[in-house]
Design a protein around this motif. Structure first.
Motif, short mmCIF file in Angstrom:
data_model
loop_
_atom_site.label_atom_id
_atom_site.label_comp_id
_atom_site.label_asym_id
_atom_site.label_seq_id
_atom_site.Cartn_x
_atom_site.Cartn_y
_atom_site.Cartn_z
N LEU A 13 1.54 -1.98 7.51
CA LEU A 13 2.65 -1.22 8.06
C LEU A 13 3.92 -1.50 7.25
O LEU A 13 4.19 -2.64 6.87
CB LEU A 13 2.88 -1.63 9.52
CG LEU A 13 4.00 -0.90 10.27
CD1 LEU A 13 3.57 0.53 10.57
CD2 LEU A 13 4.34 -1.64 11.57
N TYR A 14 4.69 -0.42 7.00
CA TYR A 14 5.93 -0.54 6.23
C TYR A 14 7.03 0.20 6.97
O TYR A 14 6.81 1.26 7.57
CB TYR A 14 5.76 0.05 4.82
CG TYR A 14 4.67 -0.62 4.02
CD1 TYR A 14 4.95 -1.65 3.14
CD2 TYR A 14 3.34 -0.22 4.18
CE1 TYR A 14 3.95 -2.27 2.42
CE2 TYR A 14 2.32 -0.82 3.46
CZ TYR A 14 2.63 -1.86 2.58
OH TYR A 14 1.63 -2.49 1.87
N VAL A 15 8.24 -0.37 6.90
CA VAL A 15 9.38 0.23 7.57
C VAL A 15 10.54 0.30 6.58
O VAL A 15 10.83 -0.69 5.88
CB VAL A 15 9.81 -0.59 8.81
CG1 VAL A 15 10.98 0.09 9.51
CG2 VAL A 15 8.64 -0.77 9.76
N TYR A 61 -0.73 2.36 14.45
CA TYR A 61 -1.12 1.20 13.65
C TYR A 61 -1.51 0.05 14.54
O TYR A 61 -0.74 -0.37 15.42
CB TYR A 61 0.05 0.79 12.73
CG TYR A 61 -0.13 -0.56 12.06
CD1 TYR A 61 -1.03 -0.71 11.01
CD2 TYR A 61 0.59 -1.68 12.48
CE1 TYR A 61 -1.19 -1.95 10.39
CE2 TYR A 61 0.44 -2.91 11.87
CZ TYR A 61 -0.47 -3.04 10.82
OH TYR A 61 -0.64 -4.26 10.21
N SER A 62 -2.71 -0.43 14.32
CA SER A 62 -3.20 -1.65 14.97
C SER A 62 -3.03 -1.60 16.49
O SER A 62 -2.56 -2.57 17.11
CB SER A 62 -2.49 -2.88 14.39
OG SER A 62 -3.10 -4.07 14.83
N LEU A 118 5.56 3.89 7.83
CA LEU A 118 4.38 4.45 7.18
C LEU A 118 3.32 3.37 7.03
O LEU A 118 3.57 2.18 7.27
CB LEU A 118 4.76 5.03 5.81
CG LEU A 118 5.55 4.12 4.86
CD1 LEU A 118 4.64 3.55 3.78
CD2 LEU A 118 6.70 4.87 4.24
N MET A 119 2.12 3.83 6.63
CA MET A 119 1.00 2.91 6.44
C MET A 119 0.43 3.11 5.05
O MET A 119 0.40 4.23 4.52
CB MET A 119 -0.10 3.17 7.48
CG MET A 119 0.28 2.81 8.91
SD MET A 119 -0.96 3.42 10.08
CE MET A 119 -2.45 2.70 9.41
N ALA A 120 -0.02 2.02 4.44
CA ALA A 120 -0.73 2.07 3.16
C ALA A 120 -1.70 0.91 3.11
O ALA A 120 -1.31 -0.25 3.33
CB ALA A 120 0.25 2.00 1.98
#
Length: 746
Positions: free
Chosen positions: A223-225, A171-172, A217-219
């Motif tokens: 980014l999510y944790v 991510y990024s 995860l990514m959506a």
């Protein structure tokens, strides 16, 4: 409720064509009602069970099974992943990996063989068509999908220690890894990511609490944790609490730019679907939803892997289960097989195969009585009534479509548990008396007469736990009763009358000369062969009682320990092997199941005809628990530690006359290179195949009631197009025409 699940044409063929199944071929009979993972790609949804996988086509709902029979290398599935181009990655519990592409399976076992003193289990796979990142119990493993090989290994625990990785994303410009030590990150283009010092701890900074990061995860490019049961979103260089609901989260993942949470609470199972901003999108709760493990969005459906009720599809019309037709679970108890009508004891259920379909009868669905559990021995009596014993739940009787549970009045409870009615073995004699091993009871042997009356017998030996199991009846109407846990084998002769105890006789067989001469007192299985001999499988080989009519004479009868030649060495039959199952085919040959694979040996045990293991065959597991043979067509069923499979044998049960003779395939099509089988013959018949003018083409002898022929003449040449006659001679040497075979070579 009883569940009947459909089979589409492509899969239905695997079962409806068992008659035409080639000699020497394999079939799987694995359970598909427990799914543990789901993924999608190239117009298909793939579901994993603990034993195999299957796919559903989104275009036509066609089902396709994936197992060792179709080319997979293992049975213990851990996790699956489908790349954007449709390459399916199957990671097994032993850390081996199969890469599945159309028409090809490639195995990668480098991680399995890697000398790491840590947890090599693959818990999650993420990536694209070029590279996948495997989250394991010790670190991150890079899999190159272009070369199908393992690349780097990154160990990022504090101080270079192994740490479990729960997930990883790119991510990024950074790799973010959710670990048991918290969230860590490293530049995606950084060098030497195998050095833990190049990874930075993120947990405890920017609003993200310390502690294990359960998922990342990514959506929609965010980014999510997951920490505990709270989902944090990364925004403006901060981690902001986005969603929590207090339930027990089983799995959190992203799909189709949405976040899906599989969870359990006191009110039941739920699948929550939320948008990237945390707003609710869908909440799924349904009686079929019992134990959700993972869910994805594919097409217009939400697909849920549920470990109790299989693969669930949620559409606008509701929720339905998509399950390939299959038994309830792997075989835990006995198996019966005859005339393409099979019964298998599978845990707390009975699975029935008939008319090309499996039906499942379960106490959970209120079809079986609620007290029936731990199904074990099975027997069909002479009036076609099915009897099923259980370890604790009593005796089940099936008459028509009704089930009756018998306990008090017929059985006695176990001496150590008044609520437990244990049935360890069942057998039916020539008078249709049902003999029952009432294991754990002080009077362990019970007989029920056809009219319903019963009688119990005290076994006059000391045997631990009053444990008894399998029963067989020999040609002298004597009952042979296995007592597990090293107790030995009992033989019972009730004399002229079952009701009169005065002439009852008992004998115990154990290891050692003078005691029965078995190779071991720890007996695991018994069977009677066509000679009337009793074959005894133990944890140290096989003993054979060949003089059953002399058991209670003055001279007595001890077991014989056959000495056989193997390569350059002679030794006792299966010495050193744990023999767990023995079955006798139509040619009186013995199928032997051990913890180390499967054998077919000649009638006298002196020759090995087949030796099957997972290394040289599609056998599901080397640990063979039970064997049953359908003598009508030679199918041999094997219950293994990893499920049930079958092998089409070349011997069937023979009769006294040629009856319902069948040739398959017939006509024999052009280019056919398999075996031609002729079955329904008189037992061990002499068979001649001739041209219409009488010229001999082939001759041989049936194995039981079946002759197998490779379609070549006496000179080894493929025969020409035409009609051929099958002539059979029985023991009286009378020859008769029984059928014709048509060959079409072009």
């Amino acid at each position: 409720m009883r569940y009947f699940f459909f089979l589409p044409a492509a899969i239905f063929l695997c079962f409806s064509s068992l008659l035409a199944q080639p000699i020497g071929s394999w079939q799987e009979h694995l359970p598909y009602g427990s799914t543990i993972d789901v993924t999608s790609g190239q117009g298909k949804v793939f579901a994993a069970t603990p034993f195999s996988c299957f796919s559903v086509s989104s275009q036509d709902a066609n089902l396709e099974r994936l197992s060792r029979i179709t080319g997979l290398t293992e049975t213990g599935v851990q996790v699956i992943f489908c790349s954007p181009k449709g390459t399916l990655l199957i990671a097994y519990r032993n850390s081996s990996i199969d890469i599945v592409t159309p028409g090809k399976v490639q195995t990668i076992n480098a991680l399995q063989l890697k000398p790491i003193n840590g947890d090599k289990t693959i818990y999650q796979v993420n990536g694209n068509d070029d590279q996948c990142l495997l989250s394991t119990g010790f670190g991150i493993v890079v899999l190159n999908l272009e070369k199908n090989e393992i690349g780097d290994t990154w160990v990022l625990g504090n101080g270079g220690a192994y740490v479990k990785i729960n997930g990883v994303v790119n991510y990024s410009g950074y790799y973010y890894a959710a670990t048991e030590e918290g969230l860590k990150r490293a530049p995606a283009n950084g060098s030497n990511l195998a050095d833990y010092r190049n990874w930075t701890d993120v947990s405890g900074t920017a609003g993200l609490p310390t502690g294990a990061a359960r998922q990342v995860l990514m959506a929609r490019d965010s980014l999510y944790v997951q920490v505990g049961t709270t989902l944090y979103m990364h925004r403006d260089n901060q981690f902001i609490p986005l969603y929590t609901d207090g339930s027990n989260w089983i799995n959190v993942n992203s799909s189709a730019d949405k976040i899906i949470i599989c969870e359990q609470s006191n009110s039941g199972a739920t699948v929550q679907v939320i948008l990237p901003d945390g707003k609710p999108f869908d909440r799924i709760s349904h009686p079929l939803l019992r134990n959700p493990k993972r869910a994805i969005i594919s097409g217009n459906s939400i697909w849920i892997a549920d470990s109790t009720n299989g693969l669930l599809e949620k559409t606008d019309q509701g929720i339905s289960a998509v399950i390939p037709n299959s038994p309830a679970s792997i075989g835990s108890g006995d198996m019966l097989a005859e005339n393409m009508d099979w019964w298998i004891a599978t845990g707390n259920a009975l699975s029935h195969f008939s008319g090309s379909n499996w039906s499942v009868y379960s106490a959970n669905d209120q079809v079986l009585p609620a007290g029936f559990r731990n199904a074990g021995p099975l027997v069909m009596d002479k009036t076609e009534v099915l009897w099923a014993g259980s370890d604790g739940g009593g005796l089940l009787k099936k008459v028509g479509d009704n089930f009756l549970l018998l306990q008090d009045g017929l059985l006695a409870p176990a001496f150590d548990d008044p609520s437990s009615y244990r049935v360890g073995g069942l057998a039916v004699d020539a008078d249709n008396n049902l003999w029952i091993s009432n294991s754990g009871a002080l009077k362990g042997l019970v007989v029920q007469f056809p009219g319903g009356d019963s009688k119990s017998f005290t076994i006059p030996f000391t045997y631990s736990g009053y444990a008894i199991s399998q029963i067989i009846i020999d040609d002298n109407n004597q009952k042979w009763i296995l007592s597990p846990n090293g107790n030995g084998l009992f033989c019972f002769n009730h004399g002229a009358s079952v009701e009169n105890p005065a002439d009852d006789q008992w004998r115990m067989y154990r290891a050692g000369r003078g005691n029965g001469n078995l190779p071991s007192s720890n007996i695991l299985c018994i069977v009677k062969d066509a000679f009337g001999f009793i074959w005894v499988g133990t944890d140290d080989g096989i003993g054979i009682v060949q003089c059953t009519e002399k058991v209670f004479t003055v001279q007595g009868c001890e077991a014989v320990l056959p000495v056989v030649q193997t390569d350059q060495f002679a030794g006792y039959l299966f010495k050193g092997e744990t023999v767990q199952a023995i079955a006798v085919d139509g040619a009186n040959r013995k199928w032997i199941g051990t913890k180390n694979g499967l054998w077919l040996i000649s009638a006298n045990g002196e020759k090995t005809i087949y030796r099957f293991t997972t290394a040289n065959s599609p056998l599901l597991d080397n640990d063979i628990r039970k064997i049953a043979i359908d003598h009508s067509d030679g199918t041999v069923l094997f219950s293994t530690a990893s499920g049930i499979c079958s092998f089409k044998g070349d011997a069937t049960g023979g009769g006294t006359t040629n009856s319902d003779v069948v040739v398959y395939p017939n006509p024999v099509p052009p280019g056919y290179a398999g075996q031609v089988a002729i079955r329904g013959l008189v037992n061990n018949a002499s068979v001649k195949i001739t041209e219409l003018n009488g010229r001999l083409v082939y001759q041989g002898r049936a194995l039981g009631g079946q002759l197998v022929w490779n379609g070549r003449d006496l000179n080894g040449k493929t025969i020409s197009t035409g009609i051929y006659l099958v002539l059979v001679s029985d023991d009286s040497r009378r020859e008769q025409l029984v059928t014709k075979i048509v060959f079409i070579q072009r």
